[in-house]
Design a protein around this motif. Structure first.
Motif, PDB file in Angstrom:
ATOM      1  N   GLY A   1       0.833  -1.212   0.000  1.00  8.43           N
ATOM      2  CA  GLY A   1       0.000   0.000   0.000  1.00  8.43           C
ATOM      3  C   GLY A   1       0.861   1.252   0.000  1.00  8.43           C
ATOM      4  N   MET A   2       0.553   2.177   0.892  1.00  7.26           N
ATOM      5  CA  MET A   2       1.338   3.400   1.039  1.00  7.26           C
ATOM      6  C   MET A   2       2.328   3.303   2.193  1.00  7.26           C
ATOM      7  SD  MET A   2      -1.386   6.431   0.213  1.00  7.26           S
ATOM      8  CE  MET A   2      -2.029   6.645  -1.453  1.00  7.26           C
ATOM      9  N   GLY A   3       2.505   2.101   2.729  1.00 12.15           N
ATOM     10  CA  GLY A   3       3.526   1.881   3.748  1.00 12.15           C
ATOM     11  C   GLY A   3       3.075   2.104   5.182  1.00 12.15           C
TER      12      GLY A   3
ATOM     13  N   HIS B   1       7.856   8.393  -4.310  1.00 13.42           N
ATOM     14  CA  HIS B   1       6.825   9.409  -4.099  1.00 13.42           C
ATOM     15  C   HIS B   1       6.165   9.369  -2.721  1.00 13.42           C
ATOM     16  CE1 HIS B   1       6.972  10.263  -8.408  1.00 13.42           C
ATOM     17  NE2 HIS B   1       6.798   8.968  -8.648  1.00 13.42           N
ATOM     18  N   LEU B   2       6.031   8.186  -2.126  1.00 12.16           N
ATOM     19  CA  LEU B   2       5.178   8.024  -0.953  1.00 12.16           C
ATOM     20  C   LEU B   2       5.922   7.802   0.357  1.00 12.16           C
ATOM     21  CD1 LEU B   2       2.610   5.550  -2.596  1.00 12.16           C
ATOM     22  CD2 LEU B   2       2.371   8.039  -2.375  1.00 12.16           C
ATOM     23  N   GLY B   3       7.194   7.485   0.295  1.00  9.73           N
ATOM     24  CA  GLY B   3       7.935   7.070   1.479  1.00  9.73           C
ATOM     25  C   GLY B   3       7.873   8.041   2.644  1.00  9.73           C
ATOM     26  N   HIS B   4       7.891   9.335   2.349  1.00 12.08           N
ATOM     27  CA  HIS B   4       7.888  10.339   3.422  1.00 12.08           C
ATOM     28  C   HIS B   4       6.600  10.323   4.233  1.00 12.08           C
ATOM     29  CE1 HIS B   4       5.646  12.274   0.165  1.00 12.08           C
ATOM     30  NE2 HIS B   4       5.142  13.103   1.076  1.00 12.08           N
ATOM     31  N   LEU B   5       5.528   9.826   3.658  1.00  9.43           N
ATOM     32  CA  LEU B   5       4.236   9.811   4.355  1.00  9.43           C
ATOM     33  C   LEU B   5       4.276   8.936   5.603  1.00  9.43           C
ATOM     34  CD1 LEU B   5       1.931   9.345   1.229  1.00  9.43           C
ATOM     35  CD2 LEU B   5       2.334  11.484   2.477  1.00  9.43           C
ATOM     36  N   ALA B   6       5.031   7.832   5.521  1.00  8.08           N
ATOM     37  CA  ALA B   6       5.099   6.875   6.632  1.00  8.08           C
ATOM     38  C   ALA B   6       6.514   6.772   7.212  1.00  8.08           C
ATOM     39  CB  ALA B   6       4.615   5.500   6.166  1.00  8.08           C
ATOM     40  N   ARG B   7       7.295   7.826   7.038  1.00  6.90           N
ATOM     41  CA  ARG B   7       8.652   7.902   7.615  1.00  6.90           C
ATOM     42  C   ARG B   7       9.606   6.881   7.010  1.00  6.90           C
ATOM     43  NH1 ARG B   7       4.973   7.786  11.343  1.00  6.90           N
ATOM     44  NH2 ARG B   7       5.556   5.701  12.079  1.00  6.90           N
ATOM     45  N   MET B   8       9.513   6.675   5.702  1.00 12.38           N
ATOM     46  CA  MET B   8      10.458   5.869   4.919  1.00 12.38           C
ATOM     47  C   MET B   8      10.636   4.457   5.483  1.00 12.38           C
ATOM     48  SD  MET B   8      11.033   8.241   2.722  1.00 12.38           S
ATOM     49  CE  MET B   8      12.312   7.506   1.701  1.00 12.38           C
TER      50      MET B   8
ATOM     51  N   VAL C   1       4.033  -0.342  -7.194  1.00 13.12           N
ATOM     52  CA  VAL C   1       3.684   0.133  -5.853  1.00 13.12           C
ATOM     53  C   VAL C   1       4.943   0.259  -4.996  1.00 13.12           C
ATOM     54  CG1 VAL C   1       2.434  -0.435  -3.730  1.00 13.12           C
ATOM     55  CG2 VAL C   1       1.322  -0.726  -5.949  1.00 13.12           C
ATOM     56  N   VAL C   2       5.866  -0.678  -5.152  1.00 14.68           N
ATOM     57  CA  VAL C   2       7.151  -0.573  -4.436  1.00 14.68           C
ATOM     58  C   VAL C   2       7.910   0.649  -4.927  1.00 14.68           C
ATOM     59  CG1 VAL C   2       9.322  -1.729  -3.903  1.00 14.68           C
ATOM     60  CG2 VAL C   2       7.227  -3.080  -4.143  1.00 14.68           C
ATOM     61  N   LYS C   3       7.941   0.832  -6.238  1.00 13.76           N
ATOM     62  CA  LYS C   3       8.613   1.982  -6.840  1.00 13.76           C
ATOM     63  C   LYS C   3       7.998   3.291  -6.344  1.00 13.76           C
ATOM     64  CE  LYS C   3       9.488   3.945 -11.470  1.00 13.76           C
ATOM     65  NZ  LYS C   3       8.456   5.006 -11.564  1.00 13.76           N
ATOM     66  N   TRP C   4       6.671   3.361  -6.289  1.00 13.44           N
ATOM     67  CA  TRP C   4       5.996   4.578  -5.827  1.00 13.44           C
ATOM     68  C   TRP C   4       6.354   4.889  -4.377  1.00 13.44           C
ATOM     69  CZ3 TRP C   4       0.470   3.032  -7.870  1.00 13.44           C
ATOM     70  CH2 TRP C   4       0.478   3.086  -9.272  1.00 13.44           C
ATOM     71  N   ASN C   5       6.452   3.847  -3.556  1.00 17.14           N
ATOM     72  CA  ASN C   5       6.826   4.066  -2.157  1.00 17.14           C
ATOM     73  C   ASN C   5       8.236   4.622  -2.049  1.00 17.14           C
ATOM     74  OD1 ASN C   5       5.036   2.931   0.354  1.00 17.14           O
ATOM     75  ND2 ASN C   5       4.412   2.012  -1.595  1.00 17.14           N
ATOM     76  N   ARG C   6       9.110   4.163  -2.883  1.00 16.52           N
ATOM     77  CA  ARG C   6      10.508   4.641  -2.817  1.00 16.52           C
ATOM     78  C   ARG C   6      10.651   6.051  -3.385  1.00 16.52           C
ATOM     79  NH1 ARG C   6      13.477   0.539  -0.979  1.00 16.52           N
ATOM     80  NH2 ARG C   6      13.025  -1.626  -1.570  1.00 16.52           N
TER      81      ARG C   6
END
Length: 224
Positions: A71-73, A105-112, A98-103
């Motif tokens: 998901g978004m981590g 674009h999205l990682g900062h949302l859940a503290r990487m 989805v893994v690529k997006w987390n790395r």
């Protein structure tokens, strides 16, 4: 109102559909076929999924936890927050994008969370990982699709059949927890868990940390 901007889209393996990553100001959304799968502003039930699971197993050391669905981590981040330094967490995510997006674009949302040394990522079907070994996991946390009633990929349904639940039962260590997130309740699924040997709780949580938003269901099924 600020319009949504499409960041990327990707095929769902084994299906004709796509998942789409959208952004509006600081808010992100992942959607398929016009249906929102997740939103960065609404993750209270994903946090609860991890917190409720870890609360039941955290007295142990050297935990091995399998998370189905990145998901978004947020579920991963909450699991890490509740876990000791010697915990090993494997995240299974079928859609490489989805893994690529987390790395990216999205990682900062859940503290990487993917940068944590306790985490390994497998870009494969979680059902295949569950089948690999018996008595391998202290917890299996499934935030896959829409819960027992699949939305994006019908093949996910086999995780929730009696056969799939039996496979998860044997993959857990004694005292292990199978935790399942769903957008809605399902009494038939509760019965299937019990029939497969689990001691089962079905807990209703709210979509937002504030206690507002939609009602979601979390099953916590313990292997005796």
């Amino acid at each position: 109102m600020i319009p949504w901007e499409e960041i990327d889209r990707a095929k769902i393996p084994g299906q004709k559909g796509e998942v789409i990553l959208l952004k509006r100001d600081s808010e992100f959304s992942i959607r398929t076929a016009g249906t929102e799968l997740m939103n960065s502003r609404v993750h209270g039930s994903e946090d609860a999924l991890a917190e409720l699971t870890c609360r039941r197993i955290k007295q142990k050391s050297g935990l091995r936890i399998l998370i189905g669905g990145l998901g978004m981590g947020f579920t991963l981040a909450a699991t890490l927050e509740q876990s000791k330094p010697d915990t090993h967490i494997i995240v299974s995510e079928l859609i490489p994008a989805v893994v690529k997006w987390n790395r990216e674009h999205l990682g900062h949302l859940a503290r990487m969370p993917l940068n944590d040394s306790r985490v390994s990522v497998k870009e494969k079907d979680v059902a295949k990982i569950i089948k690999t070994k018996k008595s391998a996991w202290d917890a299996i946390i499934l935030d896959v699709d829409n819960g027992p009633e699949g939305l994006t990929r019908k093949a996910n349904d086999r995780l929730y059949t009696r056969s799939g639940l039996k496979t998860s039962f044997f993959a857990l260590c004694p005292g292990g927890i199978l935790a399942v997130w769903s957008s809605k309740t399902d009494e038939a699924f509760t019965r299937r868990l019990t029939q497969c040997g689990f001691t089962t709780e079905a807990i209703t949580v709210r979509a937002r940390k504030s206690g507002k938003g939609s009602h979601h269901t979390i099953w916590l099924a313990k292997k005796p």
